[in-house]
Write a protein that holds these residues in place. Structure first.
Motif: not given
Ligand SMILES: C[S@@+](CC[C@H](N)C(=O)[O-])C[C@H]1O[C@@H](n2cnc3c(N)ncnc32)[C@H](O)[C@@H]1O
Length: 285
Positions: A26, A81, A119
């Protein structure tokens, strides 16, 4: 067609590493999320969908902006998460979390003022289908705003460590730059193509560069050790070294530490990051 990142990737070891490094991640991603939040300009009373919300930092920031008369729904495919997000969510915030693939979740029609992501949009197997689906959840004239990485070669936080271990592990053939993964939205023209095909208008893709504080510690030496430990747990370096014998991993750790040591920073190692801030609109009618 490219395989999407599977639920198991984010709910398994990768998700666990994200959870155990949540505070550090974070801190690293904060400035990028703040820039995307400014571009999104959430207003009091708005309804927001936070795509791939992870441990929830962006959902909390959005909830603070929309206030008690608004609402934020964070959607993510990672159970650990989301569990973390629920645990650390500010009490009473206008928030809900849902375990689902945002690209095909049962979302209410024309219900949201804003689709947001920090992201979390680079992992869809079929991004055009996913964005088409999510756009339908936006009100006419509703906004999209997200931050995603530019290419891996522009991002020192991956270029530096990967360069440092070159020759230590067999060269992997270059992966498809459009395959789901952190850098799949690196190409500006591809983002514009996907969003236009998904029915968005007024698409803007602007570069945003900023240092990322890698690791932390009370001294520079401690910060360097922490930065290396982190790179071994999360991200492209960790994946490249995952199946390597201990001897290679130990050599790699020394080389990566040396590469990080070239970067400034006292309590964290400051490494350049390169992102896109993307905004678009859903047609007014
Ligand atoms: C790089 S992390 C970023 C997490 C958060 N947004 C942050 O900034 O801390 C990518 C996130 O996207 C989620 N993710 C990946 N594919 C996804 C999908 N098809 N639908 C929803 N979430 C997804 C993952 O589980 C992960 O929590």
């Amino acid at each position: 067609m490219a395989e999407a990142y599977k639920v198991s990737d984010w709910s398994g070891a990768n998700g666990a590493h994200w959870v155990s490094n949540q505070v550090r991640l974070d801190a690293m991603l904060d400035v990028f999320g703040t820039e995307a939040l400014a571009a999104a300009a959430p207003r009091e009373g708005e309804r927001v969908l936070d795509i791939g919300c992870g441990a929830g930092a962006s959902s909390f920031a959005l909830a603070a902006k929309v206030g008690a008369s608004g609402h934020v729904l964070g959607v993510d495919i990672s159970a650990p998460l989301l569990e973390r997000a629920r645990l650390i969510a500010p009490t009473g915030a206008p928030l809900a979390f849902e375990l689902a693939d945002a690209g095909e979740a049962a979302l209410p029609h024309a219900a949201f003022d804003l689709l947001f992501s920090r992201f979390g949009v680079m992992f869809f197997a079929d991004p055009t289908a996913a964005f088409t689906h999510m756009r339908k959840a936006l009100k006419p004239g509703g906004r999209l705003a997200f931050v995603c990485w530019r290419g891996a070669t522009e991002n020192d936080w991956v270029r530096l460590p990967m360069g440092a271990i070159k020759g230590m592990i067999p060269d992997v053939p270059p992966s498809d730059p459009e395959a789901p993964g952190p850098f799949s939205f690196g190409d500006q023209a591809r983002i514009e193509r996907i969003l236009a095909a998904a029915g968005f208008t007024d698409i803007a893709v602007l570069p945003f560069d900023h240092d990322i504080p890698f690791g932390h510690g009370n001294t520079r030496e401690a910060a360097l050790d922490d930065a290396v430990a982190m790179a071994f747990e999360v991200g492209p370096l960790s994946r490249a070294l995952a199946d390597q014998p201990q001897e290679i991993r130990a050599r790699a750790a020394i080389a990566v530490r040396k590469a990080f040591a070239q970067r400034p920073g006292e309590n964290a190692v400051m490494i350049d990051g390169a992102a896109w801030i993307v905004t678009a609109l859903s047609p007014a009618s």
